[in-house]
Design a protein around this motif. Structure first.
Motif, PDB file in Angstrom:
ATOM      1  N   LEU A  96      31.638  51.164  44.081  1.00 48.52           N
ATOM      2  CA  LEU A  96      30.274  51.040  43.560  1.00 48.52           C
ATOM      3  C   LEU A  96      30.098  51.942  42.343  1.00 48.52           C
ATOM      4  N   ALA A 132      33.664  38.797  37.829  1.00 47.59           N
ATOM      5  CA  ALA A 132      34.877  38.987  38.639  1.00 47.59           C
ATOM      6  C   ALA A 132      36.116  38.418  37.956  1.00 47.59           C
ATOM      7  N   PHE A 178      33.683  42.965  42.114  1.00 42.72           N
ATOM      8  CA  PHE A 178      32.654  42.031  41.652  1.00 42.72           C
ATOM      9  C   PHE A 178      32.639  40.761  42.516  1.00 42.72           C
ATOM     10  N   SER A 179      33.832  40.281  42.864  1.00 44.33           N
ATOM     11  CA  SER A 179      33.928  39.068  43.673  1.00 44.33           C
ATOM     12  C   SER A 179      33.302  39.291  45.057  1.00 44.33           C
ATOM     13  N   PHE A 232      27.574  38.613  39.364  1.00 45.37           N
ATOM     14  CA  PHE A 232      28.758  39.267  39.929  1.00 45.37           C
ATOM     15  C   PHE A 232      29.967  38.327  39.890  1.00 45.37           C
ATOM     16  N   ARG A 240      35.234  39.805  31.292  1.00 45.54           N
ATOM     17  CA  ARG A 240      34.722  41.153  30.997  1.00 45.54           C
ATOM     18  C   ARG A 240      35.183  41.588  29.598  1.00 45.54           C
ATOM     19  N   LEU A 276      38.545  45.985  39.979  1.00 43.84           N
ATOM     20  CA  LEU A 276      37.165  45.731  39.566  1.00 43.84           C
ATOM     21  C   LEU A 276      36.780  44.264  39.804  1.00 43.84           C
ATOM     22  N   SER A 277      37.718  43.344  39.550  1.00 42.43           N
ATOM     23  CA  SER A 277      37.453  41.927  39.813  1.00 42.43           C
ATOM     24  C   SER A 277      37.243  41.690  41.303  1.00 42.43           C
ATOM     25  N   ASP A 304      42.912  42.528  40.045  1.00 45.11           N
ATOM     26  CA  ASP A 304      42.562  43.897  39.654  1.00 45.11           C
ATOM     27  C   ASP A 304      41.392  44.394  40.506  1.00 45.11           C
ATOM     28  N   VAL A 335      31.635  50.231  39.403  1.00 48.19           N
ATOM     29  CA  VAL A 335      30.740  49.207  38.846  1.00 48.19           C
ATOM     30  C   VAL A 335      29.678  49.886  37.975  1.00 48.19           C
ATOM     31  N   LEU A 359      30.981  41.369  45.770  1.00 52.19           N
ATOM     32  CA  LEU A 359      29.530  41.580  45.633  1.00 52.19           C
ATOM     33  C   LEU A 359      28.772  40.291  45.290  1.00 52.19           C
ATOM     34  N   ALA A 360      29.527  39.211  44.976  1.00 50.48           N
ATOM     35  CA  ALA A 360      28.896  37.948  44.563  1.00 50.48           C
ATOM     36  C   ALA A 360      28.405  37.136  45.755  1.00 50.48           C
ATOM     37  N   ASP A 361      27.825  37.805  46.734  1.00 51.24           N
ATOM     38  CA  ASP A 361      27.314  37.123  47.922  1.00 51.24           C
ATOM     39  C   ASP A 361      26.150  37.926  48.495  1.00 51.24           C
TER      40      ASP A 361
END
Lengths: 120, 120
Positions: A77, B14, A10-11, B10, B19, A6-7, A4, A80, A13-15
């Motif tokens: 963004l 994800a 987020f994934s 984050f 969520r 949004l996932s 999806d 989010v 942005l996890a860096d």
């Protein structure tokens, strides 16, 4: 793998490096070489991060002769921001409780400060 | 593996199930069994998601006799909101451009609508 949108956002942005790349692009379009400089990273390493950001729709790239400048894309963004917005009441409630507690402490301090003066 | 707190947050976000768990916990504390019900998931599967959320500081669990109720923690969500806030100007600028464009189209339409009346 997240599917999806949004996932995927987020994934991506996890860096910390990918977030730093976005921060750089927020002030304007730039090339992969320009992006690689401040991070002291190899071009292939930066390109890999850019691919993740591009797949998540966080950046877009266009052809400009030999260059392929990247620009930030605001849509994901904003998604989010909208997602986090529904939880705002939680931290605002926490701040309210803190404010109430501080007022309580202050009132108590004032009462204690006054008492000795009255005894004079 | 992500090490900095924001990357851990984050990364934990994800996933649509995690969520959804947070959305459920936003309306109040509940047990693992209560959380598992709407998702039609096994308790171990839910527990695994809860561990990820707990490591990221997004939930906390307390002992209450046999139960270990979970509650949502607002801190990391506030950090995400603060992080996205610095990009708000990007989508607001996009909305401004859209508004300018719509005003332009409307003015053009009005001009076109008036012209035939003048010719009568």
């Amino acid at each position: 793998m997240p599917t999806d949108p949004l996932s995927a956002t987020f994934s991506a942005l996890a860096d910390p490096t990918r977030r730093a790349i976005l921060a750089r692009l927020a002030s304007g379009e730039c090339s992969v070489t320009e992006l690689a400089e401040p991070f002291e990273m190899s071009l292939p390493a930066v390109s890999k991060h850019l691919r993740v950001l591009e797949r998540a729709g966080l950046i877009a790239r266009r052809r400009d002769a030999q260059r392929r400048p990247c620009r930030i894309e605001a849509g994901p963004l904003e998604d989010v921001a909208n997602w986090t917005e529904r939880y705002r009441h939680l931290w605002e409630a926490r701040l309210d409780r803190l404010a109430t507690y501080l007022r309580h402490v202050k009132t108590k301090e004032r009462t204690h400060a006054r008492k000795p003066q009255r005894r004079k």
